[in-house]
Scaffold this active site. Structure first.
Site, PDB file in Angstrom:
ATOM      1  N   LYS A  15       0.852  -1.187   0.000  1.00 25.24           N
ATOM      2  CA  LYS A  15       0.000   0.000   0.000  1.00 25.24           C
ATOM      3  C   LYS A  15       0.886   1.235   0.000  1.00 25.24           C
ATOM      4  O   LYS A  15       2.067   1.212   0.366  1.00 25.24           O
ATOM      5  CB  LYS A  15      -0.928   0.026   1.215  1.00 25.24           C
ATOM      6  CG  LYS A  15      -0.217   0.001   2.585  1.00 25.24           C
ATOM      7  CD  LYS A  15       0.334   1.329   3.060  1.00 25.24           C
ATOM      8  CE  LYS A  15       0.982   1.226   4.439  1.00 25.24           C
ATOM      9  NZ  LYS A  15       1.732   2.463   4.821  1.00 25.24           N
ATOM     10  N   ASP A 140      -2.446  -1.624  10.514  1.00 24.02           N
ATOM     11  CA  ASP A 140      -2.591  -1.655   9.057  1.00 24.02           C
ATOM     12  C   ASP A 140      -3.179  -2.963   8.539  1.00 24.02           C
ATOM     13  O   ASP A 140      -3.516  -3.067   7.355  1.00 24.02           O
ATOM     14  CB  ASP A 140      -1.229  -1.435   8.374  1.00 24.02           C
ATOM     15  CG  ASP A 140      -0.762   0.005   8.449  1.00 24.02           C
ATOM     16  OD1 ASP A 140      -1.534   0.861   8.920  1.00 24.02           O
ATOM     17  OD2 ASP A 140       0.380   0.272   8.030  1.00 24.02           O
TER      18      ASP A 140
END
Length: 286
Positions: A15, A140
């Site tokens: 990401k 995350d």
């Protein structure tokens, strides 16, 4: 004759934090964030083989990380304990993402373990349940479990699915390791950015996006500052997370490849496509 072991191979994508604002600090020491997570098509690959003996085994050791401390092993054991399944798994990883680079590789690996073993063990858990388990492993992990680019608040766990533009990115790793705790403990870190809405963030777009960690990282890590300034010659550059990786967006794959080839003369660099849906969800047909 024993049954042939069931196997499954799945991606664990990276990401980027397209923006990262720090809007406060909680009493427990954690920081309140606002960020836009964008999934990209740089991936590790994880393979799972079903075991009947209940053993969780990571067959590809990682330098400097004890087997039972590895986030993939911890994720597998967490799911095993939560579900009460007698099954186990052998896990192999083909590692491409740099460790500690701000690309979320470790969290993504853990998420792919949760999603993959949920399928291999036929547990039937929902993404909401898996994301809640993942949050105990790291802030995350939920975004990778849910598998969509997202607006995130809190410590990064309060997710709202977002649709972002999908440019081509040049991602550079300057070859240094950043201490995330040191960045967040730095007394000069900006902690009072004004909160904004998701709509405002998306409306402001690239012009207003920034990373509040970047000034401190630049000061502490000159090689990162050098790479940021180099990449800014071609397009606005930005840190992802606390680094060490940084990125810039380009309109075409060709223009990104030209810059990445130049960057590779000095650093490790990749070309990646921005995505709104994770390759993990695509692989599972979600």
């Amino acid at each position: 004759m024993p049954a042939t072991p069931r196997t499954l191979t799945l991606p664990a994508p990276a990401k980027l934090n397209r923006m990262l604002h720090i809007v406060g600090r909680r009493q427990d020491g954690y920081h309140e964030l606002q960020t836009l997570f964008q999934i990209i098509d740089l991936c590790d690959s994880l393979s799972f083989t079903l075991r009947q003996d209940g053993v969780i085994q990571l067959t590809t050791p990682m330098d400097g990380v004890a087997h039972d401390d590895n986030l993939m092993v911890r994720a597998a054991k967490l799911l095993q304990q939560h579900s009460g399944t007698p099954l186990g798994a052998s896990i192999t990883i083909d590692k491409h993402l740099p460790m500690g680079g701000g690309l979320g590789g470790g969290s993504s690996n853990a998420a792919t373990v949760l999603v993959g073993l949920n399928q291999l063990w036929q547990l039937g858990y929902s993404p909401t349940t898996l994301a809640a388990l993942g949050l105990t492993l790291g802030a995350d992990v939920p975004v990778f479990v849910r598998g969509h680019s997202a607006w995130a608040e809190g410590v990064g766990e309060q997710l709202t699915q977002a649709t972002l533009d999908t440019p081509w990115f040049v991602v550079i790793h300057p070859g240094v390791s950043v201490s995330t705790p040191a960045i967040f403990q730095d007394p000069e870190l900006t902690r009072d950015s004004l909160p904004i809405t998701m709509a405002r963030a998306l409306q402001g777009g690239v012009v207003e996006w920034r990373n509040d960690c970047e000034a401190i990282v630049r000061k502490r890590y000159p090689p990162i500052a050098e790479a940021l300034d180099w990449l800014a010659q071609y397009a606005p550059s930005r840190l992802t997370g606390t680094g060490a990786c940084l990125f810039a967006a380009f309109d075409s794959q060709k223009s990104a490849q030209i810059v990445a080839e130049r960057a590779n003369q000095r650093w490790q660099a990749w070309v990646a496509r921005g995505l709104n849906t994770s390759p993990l969800q695509d692989a599972l047909g979600c």
